[in-house]
Design a protein around this motif. Structure first.
Motif, PDB file in Angstrom:
ATOM      1  N   VAL A  37       0.868  -1.165   0.000  1.00  0.00           N
ATOM      2  CA  VAL A  37       0.000   0.000   0.000  1.00  0.00           C
ATOM      3  C   VAL A  37       0.909   1.220   0.000  1.00  0.00           C
ATOM      4  CG1 VAL A  37      -1.758   1.266   1.278  1.00  0.00           C
ATOM      5  CG2 VAL A  37      -1.751  -1.231   1.308  1.00  0.00           C
ATOM      6  N   VAL A  38       0.896   1.995  -1.098  1.00  0.00           N
ATOM      7  CA  VAL A  38       1.694   3.212  -1.181  1.00  0.00           C
ATOM      8  C   VAL A  38       0.911   4.321  -0.500  1.00  0.00           C
ATOM      9  CG1 VAL A  38       2.761   4.905  -2.710  1.00  0.00           C
ATOM     10  CG2 VAL A  38       2.765   2.489  -3.336  1.00  0.00           C
ATOM     11  N   VAL A  39       1.547   5.015   0.427  1.00  0.00           N
ATOM     12  CA  VAL A  39       0.880   6.083   1.163  1.00  0.00           C
ATOM     13  C   VAL A  39       1.575   7.403   0.841  1.00  0.00           C
ATOM     14  CG1 VAL A  39       0.221   6.943   3.427  1.00  0.00           C
ATOM     15  CG2 VAL A  39       0.274   4.489   3.012  1.00  0.00           C
ATOM     16  N   THR A  40       0.809   8.368   0.337  1.00  0.00           N
ATOM     17  CA  THR A  40       1.321   9.700   0.029  1.00  0.00           C
ATOM     18  C   THR A  40       0.575  10.725   0.867  1.00  0.00           C
ATOM     19  OG1 THR A  40      -0.291  10.034  -1.733  1.00  0.00           O
ATOM     20  CG2 THR A  40       1.808   9.017  -2.366  1.00  0.00           C
ATOM     21  N   LEU A  41       1.051  11.948   0.860  1.00  0.00           N
ATOM     22  CA  LEU A  41       0.348  13.008   1.582  1.00  0.00           C
ATOM     23  C   LEU A  41      -1.073  13.197   1.045  1.00  0.00           C
ATOM     24  CD1 LEU A  41       3.060  15.732   2.200  1.00  0.00           C
ATOM     25  CD2 LEU A  41       1.802  14.430   3.890  1.00  0.00           C
ATOM     26  N   GLU A  42      -1.245  13.018  -0.259  1.00  0.00           N
ATOM     27  CA  GLU A  42      -2.574  13.153  -0.852  1.00  0.00           C
ATOM     28  C   GLU A  42      -3.527  12.097  -0.302  1.00  0.00           C
ATOM     29  OE1 GLU A  42       0.273  13.069  -2.815  1.00  0.00           O
ATOM     30  OE2 GLU A  42       0.315  15.248  -3.065  1.00  0.00           O
ATOM     31  N   ILE A  43      -3.034  10.876  -0.134  1.00  0.00           N
ATOM     32  CA  ILE A  43      -3.863   9.808   0.422  1.00  0.00           C
ATOM     33  C   ILE A  43      -4.180  10.099   1.881  1.00  0.00           C
ATOM     34  CG2 ILE A  43      -3.885   7.359   1.062  1.00  0.00           C
ATOM     35  CD1 ILE A  43      -2.271   6.850  -1.535  1.00  0.00           C
ATOM     36  N   LEU A  44      -3.186  10.595   2.624  1.00  0.00           N
ATOM     37  CA  LEU A  44      -3.425  10.942   4.024  1.00  0.00           C
ATOM     38  C   LEU A  44      -4.472  12.043   4.150  1.00  0.00           C
ATOM     39  CD1 LEU A  44       0.103  10.948   5.696  1.00  0.00           C
ATOM     40  CD2 LEU A  44      -1.683   9.220   5.851  1.00  0.00           C
ATOM     41  N   GLU A  45      -4.415  13.026   3.269  1.00  0.00           N
ATOM     42  CA  GLU A  45      -5.381  14.126   3.319  1.00  0.00           C
ATOM     43  C   GLU A  45      -6.810  13.631   3.129  1.00  0.00           C
ATOM     44  OE1 GLU A  45      -3.973  16.902   0.420  1.00  0.00           O
ATOM     45  OE2 GLU A  45      -2.323  17.577   1.702  1.00  0.00           O
ATOM     46  N   GLN A  46      -6.978  12.562   2.367  1.00  0.00           N
ATOM     47  CA  GLN A  46      -8.315  12.012   2.128  1.00  0.00           C
ATOM     48  C   GLN A  46      -8.901  11.354   3.378  1.00  0.00           C
ATOM     49  OE1 GLN A  46      -7.952   9.356  -1.180  1.00  0.00           O
ATOM     50  NE2 GLN A  46      -7.342  10.966  -2.586  1.00  0.00           N
ATOM     51  N   VAL A  47      -8.059  10.931   4.298  1.00  0.00           N
ATOM     52  CA  VAL A  47      -8.540  10.242   5.502  1.00  0.00           C
ATOM     53  C   VAL A  47      -8.303  11.051   6.780  1.00  0.00           C
ATOM     54  CG1 VAL A  47      -8.360   7.931   4.490  1.00  0.00           C
ATOM     55  CG2 VAL A  47      -6.407   8.879   5.702  1.00  0.00           C
TER      56      VAL A  47
END
Length: 79
Positions: A37-47
């Motif tokens: 699972v690649v985690v980026t700042l954009e993905i973190l912002e979504q959650v």
């Protein structure tokens, strides 16, 4: 939360662990056959609006691995 841009090949990847008795899933041959699972700042912002345990569940990773990746991305404490 200012974090420098991280190149794609250096972005944090979480490899989910299998529980005892769980069969291998189809995916990459890396780390027991499961894709990371690649985690980026954009993905973190979504959650960001979710509690930590719910954000982890939505990404399919454990809280410990999720916190470690957050720290690598410059998020020292979950909002």
């Amino acid at each position: 939360m200012a974090s420098p841009h991280i190149p794609l090949e250096e972005q944090p990847v979480i490899f989910p662990r299998r529980k005892a008795g769980q069969s291998k899933k189809n995916g990459s041959k890396r780390r027991g056959g499961q894709a990371g699972v690649v985690v980026t700042l954009e993905i973190l912002e979504q959650v960001f609006d979710m509690p930590l345990h719910r954000a982890c569940k939505s990404l399919g990773v454990c809280a410990t691995a999720f916190k470690k990746v957050c720290r690598k991305l410059g998020v020292m404490k979950w909002p």
